[in-house]
Design a protein around this motif. Structure first.
Motif, PDB file in Angstrom:
ATOM      1  N   SER A 241       0.854  -1.197   0.000  1.00  0.00           N
ATOM      2  CA  SER A 241       0.000   0.000   0.000  1.00  0.00           C
ATOM      3  C   SER A 241       0.882   1.237   0.000  1.00  0.00           C
ATOM      4  O   SER A 241       2.032   1.194   0.450  1.00  0.00           O
ATOM      5  N   VAL A 242       0.319   2.328  -0.497  1.00  0.00           N
ATOM      6  CA  VAL A 242       1.061   3.580  -0.515  1.00  0.00           C
ATOM      7  C   VAL A 242       0.092   4.730  -0.265  1.00  0.00           C
ATOM      8  O   VAL A 242      -1.081   4.671  -0.652  1.00  0.00           O
ATOM      9  N   VAL A 243       0.575   5.760   0.424  1.00  0.00           N
ATOM     10  CA  VAL A 243      -0.190   6.987   0.645  1.00  0.00           C
ATOM     11  C   VAL A 243       0.580   8.134   0.002  1.00  0.00           C
ATOM     12  O   VAL A 243       1.796   8.261   0.202  1.00  0.00           O
ATOM     13  N   TYR A 244      -0.134   8.958  -0.777  1.00  0.00           N
ATOM     14  CA  TYR A 244       0.540  10.050  -1.466  1.00  0.00           C
ATOM     15  C   TYR A 244      -0.434  11.199  -1.688  1.00  0.00           C
ATOM     16  O   TYR A 244      -1.661  11.052  -1.535  1.00  0.00           O
TER      17      TYR A 244
ATOM     18  N   ALA B 170      -2.976  -1.861  -4.668  1.00  0.00           N
ATOM     19  CA  ALA B 170      -3.163  -2.400  -6.014  1.00  0.00           C
ATOM     20  C   ALA B 170      -3.840  -1.336  -6.887  1.00  0.00           C
ATOM     21  O   ALA B 170      -3.306  -0.244  -7.034  1.00  0.00           O
ATOM     22  N   GLU B 171      -5.039  -1.608  -7.409  1.00  0.00           N
ATOM     23  CA  GLU B 171      -5.728  -0.607  -8.233  1.00  0.00           C
ATOM     24  C   GLU B 171      -6.760   0.193  -7.449  1.00  0.00           C
ATOM     25  O   GLU B 171      -7.391   1.099  -8.001  1.00  0.00           O
ATOM     26  N   THR B 172      -6.943  -0.128  -6.166  1.00  0.00           N
ATOM     27  CA  THR B 172      -7.979   0.530  -5.367  1.00  0.00           C
ATOM     28  C   THR B 172      -7.439   1.800  -4.732  1.00  0.00           C
ATOM     29  O   THR B 172      -6.451   1.771  -3.996  1.00  0.00           O
ATOM     30  N   ARG B 173      -8.099   2.918  -5.026  1.00  0.00           N
ATOM     31  CA  ARG B 173      -7.714   4.223  -4.479  1.00  0.00           C
ATOM     32  C   ARG B 173      -8.815   4.756  -3.579  1.00  0.00           C
ATOM     33  O   ARG B 173      -9.986   4.701  -3.921  1.00  0.00           O
ATOM     34  N   ILE B 174      -8.405   5.317  -2.434  1.00  0.00           N
ATOM     35  CA  ILE B 174      -9.343   5.905  -1.479  1.00  0.00           C
ATOM     36  C   ILE B 174      -8.868   7.315  -1.155  1.00  0.00           C
ATOM     37  O   ILE B 174      -7.708   7.522  -0.784  1.00  0.00           O
TER      38      ILE B 174
END
Length: 274
Positions: free
Chosen positions: A70-73, A86-90
């Motif tokens: 996971s990554v936060v940006y 993966a492809e899920t963005r929140i």
């Protein structure tokens, strides 16, 4: 002027290597240095830089979870803080001006994210719920058991419902020298202070300190930093944060004894109650 950013959205399964942007000024020509690169490929949806009041451009937040999934940006287009798995963005925030961009922490498997600016928001990316910790100025630890923060005069551990687990008074002049590690089962809190000279262990069920040691590495040097509980159980520390130079050690929290880690538990190591 640099070439245009790629416009496609990039996804991933597991991140191995991240390279930060290195040329913040508009007259620099090397296009790859104008965006984040994940495993050698551009990650164009992440904002490369923010500019705070009176300051030069600095890299925007871009934080990978310890499990690398996971990554936060800060999104380059919407200017919202984003969690991606993966492809899920929140979306984690509304649009942000550069001076309002928060400090970010992420839990071991990427489920919990903290955003700190004036206070601290703790967001559960699975349930989409969140709590706010007023007065929390810095996050020392966030994991599956809870979050550890500092206020103007205290070090405080909370669970993910916001319940206070432990509060330790610390003079404001000493807060910067403290790091903390919350055991994933929620049973222990380890606080390292005095630049690695002092390690306190707290039982969160009783809210009492159960160990205080002044550990040394096998050669007599002070410990440099903690890394938390290893997969084998004992608490772990390291000598150098640089991955190429790093050496890991187990620390017995009851006695202060340390042993070098090499492919599992050292010969003869018998940890006390951790």
């Amino acid at each position: 002027m640099p070439r245009q950013f790629p416009e496609q959205q990039v996804s991933f399964q597991e991140i191995d290597e991240v390279k930060r942007p290195t040329c913040p000024w508009l007259d620099e020509m090397d296009a790859p240095c104008r965006y984040w690169r994940v495993d050698g490929e551009p990650f164009p949806q992440a904002a490369p830089y923010v500019v705070m009041k009176g300051g030069a451009p600095t890299a925007a937040p871009f934080l990978v979870s310890p499990d690398r999934r996971s990554v936060v940006y800060l999104d380059r287009t919407s200017r919202r803080m984003v969690h991606q798995h993966a492809e899920t963005r929140i979306d984690l925030s509304g649009p942000l001006a550069d001076p309002d961009v928060p400090e970010v922490s992420i839990s071991e498997h990427g489920r919990y994210v903290t955003l700190t600016k004036n206070d601290t928001r703790v967001i559960d990316t699975r349930s989409r719920s969140e709590i706010v910790l007023p007065g929390a100025l810095k996050v020392l630890e966030v994991n599956s058991a809870g979050v550890v923060v500092t206020t103007a005069s205290r070090l405080v551990a909370h669970d993910h419902h916001g319940k206070e687990l432990l509060s330790i008074p610390i003079p404001s002049t000493l807060l910067e020298s403290h790091t903390a590690f919350l055991k994933p089962d929620g049973s222990r809190l380890v606080v390292i202070s005095d630049d690695g000279d002092l390690v306190d262990t707290y039982d969160l069920a009783t809210r009492k300190r159960i160990h205080r040691v002044r550990p040394r590495l096998p050669d007599g040097d002070l410990i440099e930093s903690g890394t938390g509980w290893s997969g084998k159980g004992p608490f772990q520390i390291c000598r150098d944060a640089d991955e190429e130079e790093r050496r890991d050690f187990f620390l017995d929290l009851a006695t202060g004894k340390t042993r070098y880690v090499k492919n599992g538990l050292p010969d003869g190591y018998r940890p006390a109650d951790q």
